[in-house]
Enzyme design. Structure first.
Site, PDB file in Angstrom:
ATOM      1  N   MET A   1     -45.273 -74.963 -58.681  1.00 12.78           N
ATOM      2  CA  MET A   1     -46.017 -74.637 -59.904  1.00 12.78           C
ATOM      3  C   MET A   1     -46.682 -73.266 -59.748  1.00 12.78           C
ATOM      4  O   MET A   1     -47.618 -72.934 -60.459  1.00 12.78           O
ATOM      5  CB  MET A   1     -47.052 -75.716 -60.208  1.00 12.78           C
ATOM      6  CG  MET A   1     -46.393 -77.079 -60.477  1.00 12.78           C
ATOM      7  SD  MET A   1     -47.335 -78.176 -61.519  1.00 12.78           S
ATOM      8  CE  MET A   1     -48.806 -78.397 -60.536  1.00 12.78           C
ATOM      9  N   GLY A   2     -46.188 -72.483 -58.782  1.00 10.70           N
ATOM     10  CA  GLY A   2     -46.697 -71.128 -58.621  1.00 10.70           C
ATOM     11  C   GLY A   2     -48.014 -71.076 -57.877  1.00 10.70           C
ATOM     12  O   GLY A   2     -48.438 -72.042 -57.253  1.00 10.70           O
ATOM     13  N   TYR A   3     -48.666 -69.911 -57.945  1.00 10.57           N
ATOM     14  CA  TYR A   3     -49.862 -69.611 -57.160  1.00 10.57           C
ATOM     15  C   TYR A   3     -49.573 -69.933 -55.696  1.00 10.57           C
ATOM     16  O   TYR A   3     -50.246 -70.740 -55.055  1.00 10.57           O
ATOM     17  CB  TYR A   3     -51.099 -70.352 -57.691  1.00 10.57           C
ATOM     18  CG  TYR A   3     -52.336 -69.501 -57.487  1.00 10.57           C
ATOM     19  CD1 TYR A   3     -52.532 -68.365 -58.261  1.00 10.57           C
ATOM     20  CD2 TYR A   3     -53.256 -69.786 -56.506  1.00 10.57           C
ATOM     21  CE1 TYR A   3     -53.621 -67.547 -58.063  1.00 10.57           C
ATOM     22  CE2 TYR A   3     -54.357 -68.966 -56.290  1.00 10.57           C
ATOM     23  CZ  TYR A   3     -54.520 -67.851 -57.085  1.00 10.57           C
ATOM     24  OH  TYR A   3     -55.600 -67.032 -56.869  1.00 10.57           O
ATOM     25  N   LEU A   4     -48.534 -69.267 -55.220  1.00 10.34           N
ATOM     26  CA  LEU A   4     -47.932 -69.625 -53.931  1.00 10.34           C
ATOM     27  C   LEU A   4     -48.842 -69.315 -52.751  1.00 10.34           C
ATOM     28  O   LEU A   4     -49.617 -68.363 -52.785  1.00 10.34           O
ATOM     29  CB  LEU A   4     -46.607 -68.869 -53.773  1.00 10.34           C
ATOM     30  CG  LEU A   4     -45.607 -69.075 -54.909  1.00 10.34           C
ATOM     31  CD1 LEU A   4     -44.345 -68.249 -54.660  1.00 10.34           C
ATOM     32  CD2 LEU A   4     -45.249 -70.550 -55.080  1.00 10.34           C
ATOM     33  N   HIS A   5     -48.739 -70.147 -51.729  1.00  8.83           N
ATOM     34  CA  HIS A   5     -49.477 -69.928 -50.486  1.00  8.83           C
ATOM     35  C   HIS A   5     -48.518 -70.170 -49.323  1.00  8.83           C
ATOM     36  O   HIS A   5     -47.325 -70.463 -49.526  1.00  8.83           O
ATOM     37  CB  HIS A   5     -50.705 -70.842 -50.416  1.00  8.83           C
ATOM     38  CG  HIS A   5     -50.408 -72.277 -50.714  1.00  8.83           C
ATOM     39  ND1 HIS A   5     -49.629 -73.050 -49.888  1.00  8.83           N
ATOM     40  CD2 HIS A   5     -50.741 -73.065 -51.772  1.00  8.83           C
ATOM     41  CE1 HIS A   5     -49.525 -74.259 -50.396  1.00  8.83           C
ATOM     42  NE2 HIS A   5     -50.176 -74.298 -51.555  1.00  8.83           N
TER      43      HIS A   5
ATOM     44  N   HIS B   1     -46.083 -73.088 -49.428  1.00  8.28           N
ATOM     45  CA  HIS B   1     -44.847 -72.887 -50.201  1.00  8.28           C
ATOM     46  C   HIS B   1     -43.856 -72.025 -49.414  1.00  8.28           C
ATOM     47  O   HIS B   1     -42.653 -72.286 -49.415  1.00  8.28           O
ATOM     48  CB  HIS B   1     -45.148 -72.161 -51.519  1.00  8.28           C
ATOM     49  CG  HIS B   1     -46.000 -72.931 -52.472  1.00  8.28           C
ATOM     50  ND1 HIS B   1     -47.289 -72.561 -52.774  1.00  8.28           N
ATOM     51  CD2 HIS B   1     -45.755 -74.039 -53.201  1.00  8.28           C
ATOM     52  CE1 HIS B   1     -47.803 -73.395 -53.645  1.00  8.28           C
ATOM     53  NE2 HIS B   1     -46.901 -74.321 -53.922  1.00  8.28           N
TER      54      HIS B   1
ATOM     55  N   GLY C   1     -43.121 -80.700 -50.002  1.00  7.63           N
ATOM     56  CA  GLY C   1     -44.102 -80.759 -48.924  1.00  7.63           C
ATOM     57  C   GLY C   1     -44.625 -82.167 -48.687  1.00  7.63           C
ATOM     58  O   GLY C   1     -44.801 -82.954 -49.621  1.00  7.63           O
TER      59      GLY C   1
ATOM     60  N   ASP D   1     -47.887 -83.760 -50.472  1.00  4.71           N
ATOM     61  CA  ASP D   1     -47.721 -84.635 -51.634  1.00  4.71           C
ATOM     62  C   ASP D   1     -46.769 -85.761 -51.239  1.00  4.71           C
ATOM     63  O   ASP D   1     -45.658 -85.878 -51.756  1.00  4.71           O
ATOM     64  CB  ASP D   1     -47.174 -83.837 -52.812  1.00  4.71           C
ATOM     65  CG  ASP D   1     -48.131 -82.738 -53.237  1.00  4.71           C
ATOM     66  OD1 ASP D   1     -49.236 -83.066 -53.685  1.00  4.71           O
ATOM     67  OD2 ASP D   1     -47.789 -81.552 -53.089  1.00  4.71           O
TER      68      ASP D   1
ATOM     69  N   MET E   1     -53.269 -76.590 -47.006  1.00  6.43           N
ATOM     70  CA  MET E   1     -53.124 -75.534 -48.022  1.00  6.43           C
ATOM     71  C   MET E   1     -52.779 -76.152 -49.370  1.00  6.43           C
ATOM     72  O   MET E   1     -51.978 -77.080 -49.464  1.00  6.43           O
ATOM     73  CB  MET E   1     -52.049 -74.553 -47.599  1.00  6.43           C
ATOM     74  CG  MET E   1     -52.510 -73.736 -46.430  1.00  6.43           C
ATOM     75  SD  MET E   1     -51.565 -72.227 -46.281  1.00  6.43           S
ATOM     76  CE  MET E   1     -52.297 -71.588 -44.791  1.00  6.43           C
TER      77      MET E   1
HETATM   78  O1  PAF Z   1     -45.561 -80.197 -56.106  1.00  6.88           O
HETATM   79  C1  PAF Z   1     -45.554 -79.503 -57.141  1.00  6.88           C
HETATM   80  O2  PAF Z   1     -45.946 -78.334 -57.155  1.00  6.88           O
HETATM   81  C2  PAF Z   1     -45.067 -80.122 -58.437  1.00  6.88           C
HETATM   82  O3  PAF Z   1     -45.473 -81.432 -58.559  1.00  6.88           O
HETATM   83  C3  PAF Z   1     -43.546 -79.992 -58.656  1.00  6.88           C
HETATM   84  C4  PAF Z   1     -42.767 -80.766 -57.595  1.00  6.88           C
HETATM   85  C5  PAF Z   1     -43.150 -78.522 -58.626  1.00  6.88           C
HETATM   86  C6  PAF Z   1     -43.156 -80.558 -60.024  1.00  6.88           C
HETATM   87  O4  PAF Z   1     -43.791 -79.891 -61.066  1.00  6.88           O
END
Ligand code: PAF
Length: 286
Positions: free
Chosen positions: A30-34, A37, A148, A151, A185
C-alpha cells in the site's frame, strides 16, 4: 523501471516476460515503503527474474473510522526506493479502475482463519484484503508473490484462498524486519508521537519474554499471555486490543501448546494500532 497505471498493463508485461521464459514475482504493497517492503523485494528477486511491486491503498480493507484518509502516501519517495531496489515495474492502479461502478464481488475466507485476532475487531478487513489480492493476482499473473510475516493472519488468509481457488501463484512469507530497538517496521509507525514511539518497544519486549517463558518449558497459553500482557501494560500509553496464542496453521485459539503456535498481539498507542507476532517455537515463518 516501468510505471504501470492502466490495469491491463501488468498482465501484458507478465506475458511478455513469461514468453521469454522469465519468472515474475509480485510484491503487493500500500506504499509508503520501508525497509520491510524492500526486504520483500529482495526475497522476490531470489524467486523470480522480474519483480513487480503494486502500490495501491485499498479502500475496501479499511473499516469505517479507520485511517484510510490519513494513510501515509509519498509516491515520489516510493518510486525512488523501488528504482534503487531494482524493481522492474511499479503498478499503481486507480481506485476507480480497481472498483468500477457496479463492482459487487468479494473473496471471503470463512472460519477460524478470519474469526479471531484482527478479524474480530476489523470486520470485513480480510475480505477486502483477499479481494484486492485476488484481483492483483489476476491482473499481474505472477508466478510467485511475497508477503510479510508481520501480517501473519493476512498471510494465512492469502495462502488459504490461493489454494481454495486453485490460483497458480506460489506464496512466499518473509520474516519480520525490525528497527534497531526492536519495533516491527510498519508504514503506520509514522503516526506515533515521540512518547508513543519510545514506549512501543514493549511489543517486541513482550514477545521476547513470552519466547523466554516458552523456552523454559511453559506450555500453558494463559501463563504466557499474562506475561506478555504485563509487559505491554507497563507502557502507560499502550491500550491492548488483543494478545492471543493460536494454532499456527488454523489460527484457532489454543490452551496448551502442543503444536507450532503463533503469539499475536495488537496494541493501540493513541489512535495508532500496531501489530506484531512470534511463532512458538520462534523458528521460521508461518
Ligand atoms: O499488507 C498490505 O500492505 C496490504 O494488506 C496488501 C497485501 C497490499 C493488500 O492491500
Amino acid at each position: 523501471m516501468q510505471i504501470l497505471r492502466r490495469i491491463d498493463e501488468p498482465r501484458a508485461l507478465a506475458r511478455t516476460c513469461k514468453s521469454r521464459g522469465e519468472r515474475v514475482a509480485l510484491v503487493p504493497t500500500m506504499g509508503y515503503l520501508h525497509e520491510g517492503h524492500l526486504s520483500l523485494v529482495r526475497i522476490a528477486r531470489q524467486h523470480a527474474d522480474r519483480v513487480v511491486v503494486s502500490l495501491f491503498v485499498n479502500p475496501t480493507q479499511f473499516g469505517p473510522g479507520e485511517d484510510l484518509d490519513r494513510y501515509p502516501r509519498d509516491f515520489e519517495r516510493d518510486r525512488a526506493l523501488c528504482e534503487e531496489a531494482g524493481v522492474d515495474a511499479l503498478f499503481v492502479p486507480e481506485a476507480a479502475d480497481m472498483y468500477p461502478q457496479g463492482f459487487s464481488t468479494s473473496v471471503d475466507v470463512h472460519g477460524t482463519l478470519t474469526k479471531g485476532l484482527c478479524g474480530a475487531s476489523r470486520p470485513g478487513h480480510f475480505a477486502g484484503v483477499a479481494t484486492v489480492v485476488a484481483k492483483l493476482f489476476n491482473l499481474c499473473e505472477p508466478d510467485v508473490a511475497v508477503f510479510g510475516q508481520k501480517d501473519a493472519q493476512q498471510a494465512a488468509v492469502i495462502r488459504r484462498f490461493t489454494e481454495d481457488l486453485n490460483l497458480a501463484v506460489e506464496i512466499v512469507v518473509a520474516p519480520i524486519v525490525r528497527e534497531a530497538d526492536g519495533l516491527a517496521m510498519s508504514s503506520r509507525n509514522v503516526y506515533l508521537t515521540q512518547d508513543e514511539r519510545a514506549q512501543a518497544i514493549v511489543l517486541k519486549k513482550s514477545l521476547g519474554a513470552a519466547v523466554a517463558l516458552f523456552d523454559r518449558g511453559e506450555r500453558n497459553t494463559a501463563a504466557i499471555i499474562n506475561e506478555a500482557e504485563d509487559i505491554v501494560a507497563s507502557a502507560p500509553l499502550a491500550r491492548i486490543s488483543y494478545v492471543e496464542i493460536v494454532d499456527a496453521r488454523t489460527l484457532a485459539p489454543v490452551d496448551v501448546i502442543e503444536r507450532p503456535a503463533l503469539l499475536a498481539l495488537a496494541v493501540y498507542f493513541g489512535k495508532t494500532r500496531l501489530i506484531d507476532n512470534t511463532l512458538l517455537p520462534p523458528t521460521g515463518v508461518l
